[in-house]
Write an enzyme that holds these catalytic residues in place. Structure first.
Site, mmCIF file in Angstrom:
data_model
loop_
_atom_site.group_PDB
_atom_site.id
_atom_site.type_symbol
_atom_site.label_atom_id
_atom_site.label_comp_id
_atom_site.label_asym_id
_atom_site.label_seq_id
_atom_site.Cartn_x
_atom_site.Cartn_y
_atom_site.Cartn_z
ATOM 1 N N ASP A 13 4.932 -3.238 -4.896
ATOM 2 C CA ASP A 13 5.833 -2.822 -3.808
ATOM 3 C C ASP A 13 7.308 -3.205 -3.972
ATOM 4 O O ASP A 13 7.932 -3.681 -3.015
ATOM 5 C CB ASP A 13 5.326 -3.372 -2.457
ATOM 6 C CG ASP A 13 3.939 -2.870 -2.074
ATOM 7 O OD1 ASP A 13 3.358 -2.076 -2.837
ATOM 8 O OD2 ASP A 13 3.433 -3.273 -1.009
ATOM 9 N N HIS A 53 3.346 4.867 3.810
ATOM 10 C CA HIS A 53 2.797 5.105 5.143
ATOM 11 C C HIS A 53 3.216 6.451 5.725
ATOM 12 O O HIS A 53 4.381 6.845 5.606
ATOM 13 C CB HIS A 53 3.289 4.022 6.106
ATOM 14 C CG HIS A 53 2.942 2.628 5.696
ATOM 15 N ND1 HIS A 53 1.660 2.235 5.365
ATOM 16 C CD2 HIS A 53 3.714 1.506 5.568
ATOM 17 C CE1 HIS A 53 1.665 0.942 5.063
ATOM 18 N NE2 HIS A 53 2.893 0.476 5.163
ATOM 19 N N HIS A 86 8.539 1.354 8.049
ATOM 20 C CA HIS A 86 8.981 1.106 6.672
ATOM 21 C C HIS A 86 8.158 1.948 5.709
ATOM 22 O O HIS A 86 7.043 2.360 6.027
ATOM 23 C CB HIS A 86 8.826 -0.385 6.318
ATOM 24 C CG HIS A 86 7.386 -0.829 6.296
ATOM 25 N ND1 HIS A 86 6.695 -1.153 7.432
ATOM 26 C CD2 HIS A 86 6.508 -0.959 5.270
ATOM 27 C CE1 HIS A 86 5.456 -1.470 7.110
ATOM 28 N NE2 HIS A 86 5.301 -1.353 5.802
ATOM 29 N N LYS A 111 -0.688 3.051 -1.383
ATOM 30 C CA LYS A 111 -1.608 2.402 -0.435
ATOM 31 C C LYS A 111 -1.011 2.408 0.961
ATOM 32 O O LYS A 111 0.204 2.492 1.124
ATOM 33 C CB LYS A 111 -1.913 0.977 -0.893
ATOM 34 C CG LYS A 111 -0.673 0.099 -0.957
ATOM 35 C CD LYS A 111 -1.007 -1.256 -1.505
ATOM 36 C CE LYS A 111 0.223 -2.134 -1.558
ATOM 37 N NZ LYS A 111 0.863 -2.355 -0.251
ATOM 38 N N CYS A 156 1.492 -8.577 0.487
ATOM 39 C CA CYS A 156 0.817 -7.688 -0.466
ATOM 40 C C CYS A 156 0.488 -8.362 -1.798
ATOM 41 O O CYS A 156 -0.558 -8.090 -2.389
ATOM 42 C CB CYS A 156 1.629 -6.412 -0.644
ATOM 43 S SG CYS A 156 1.590 -5.405 0.869
HETATM 44 C C1 VGL Z 1 4.091 -5.414 2.913
HETATM 45 C C2 VGL Z 1 4.170 -5.788 5.168
HETATM 46 C C3 VGL Z 1 3.898 -4.464 5.412
HETATM 47 C C4 VGL Z 1 4.212 -5.984 1.523
HETATM 48 C C5 VGL Z 1 3.808 -4.086 3.126
HETATM 49 O O1 VGL Z 1 4.450 -5.210 0.573
HETATM 50 O O2 VGL Z 1 4.064 -7.224 1.381
HETATM 51 N N1 VGL Z 1 4.253 -6.261 3.927
HETATM 52 N N2 VGL Z 1 3.724 -3.616 4.375
HETATM 53 ZN ZN ZN Z 2 3.520 -1.553 4.762
#
Ligand code: VGL
Ligand code: ZN
Length: 209
Positions: A13, A53, A86, A111, A156
């Site tokens: 991510d 998302h 986000h 994801k 994550c």
């Molecule tokens: C994440 C919060 C929501 C991450 C992703 O990548 O850690 N944290 N979505």
């Molecule tokens: Zn997220």
């Protein structure tokens, strides 16, 4: 330590929304970019994840009238932290950081694409039961050890590392290739959980050559 056959670098991510100026900015999130670029040169195999998302995702506080980001709600599968909107599919916030140089990445795993379930882990959605398919992919490709970098250490990256162990892979957290959100002690809790799961920790320097 030098990456060997059977090792894969899993880059979690590293997207605009998790970097300064983004919707869910991780402090110094962009600091991982040069570390990841450099580390990736030492790995024959690189896999990336992308938080992805749909609008109205149930992990967004905006989908729960009266609720604020960083509060917790009960969803069908249990407790879920609420986040600012986000990484909306196709948006700039969901794009990888422009400084990331990983053209060699072999798989980009998306994801969190189901409106009703969040997915911190690259292996399982937040119901902790629905697989993303990554374990099967890695096994079929013959990987045995996963090195983890990216954002965020306490969400994550943490869940991905623990699930890598659960799926029978060796897992190594590359500490300077990660940055944390650190919500109410979440970083310390994540480090404890990873240690308990048998996740090793190293510094990126230990991998350079
Ligand atoms: C994440 C919060 C929501 C991450 C992703 O990548 O850690 N944290 N979505
Ligand atoms: Zn997220």
């Amino acid at each position: 330590m030098r990456p060997r056959a059977g090792d894969v670098l899993l880059v979690i991510d590293v997207q605009n929304d998790f970097c300064p100026g983004g919707a869910l900015a991780v402090p110094q999130g962009d600091a991982v970019v040069p570390v990841v670029n450099r580390l990736a040169r030492h790995f024959p195999d690189v896999v990336m994840t992308q938080d992805w998302h749909p609008a109205g995702h149930l992990s967004f506080a905006s989908a729960h009238p009266g609720r604020q980001p960083f509060e917790t709600v009960e969803l069908a599968y249990g407790a879920q932290t609420l986040w600012p909107d986000h990484c909306v599919q196709g948006g700039d916030g969901a794009a990888f950081h422009p400084g990331l140089r990983l053209p060699q990445a072999e798989l980009i795993l998306r994801k969190g694409f189901r409106r009703e379930i969040d997915s911190y882990s690259a292996f399982y959605e937040n119901d902790r039961r629905t697989p993303t398919g990554l374990a099967g992919y890695l096994r079929e490709r013959g990987f045995r050890r996963v090195f983890l970098v990216g954002l965020a250490t306490d969400f994550c990256v943490h869940y991905s590392a623990v699930d890598a162990r659960r799926e029978g892979f060796a897992a190594v957290l590359v500490e300077d290739g990660c940055r944390a959100i650190d919500l109410a002690g979440s970083l310390a809790a994540a480090m404890r959980a990873m240690a308990a799961a048998g996740v090793e920790r190293i510094a990126g320097d230990a991998l350079a050559g």
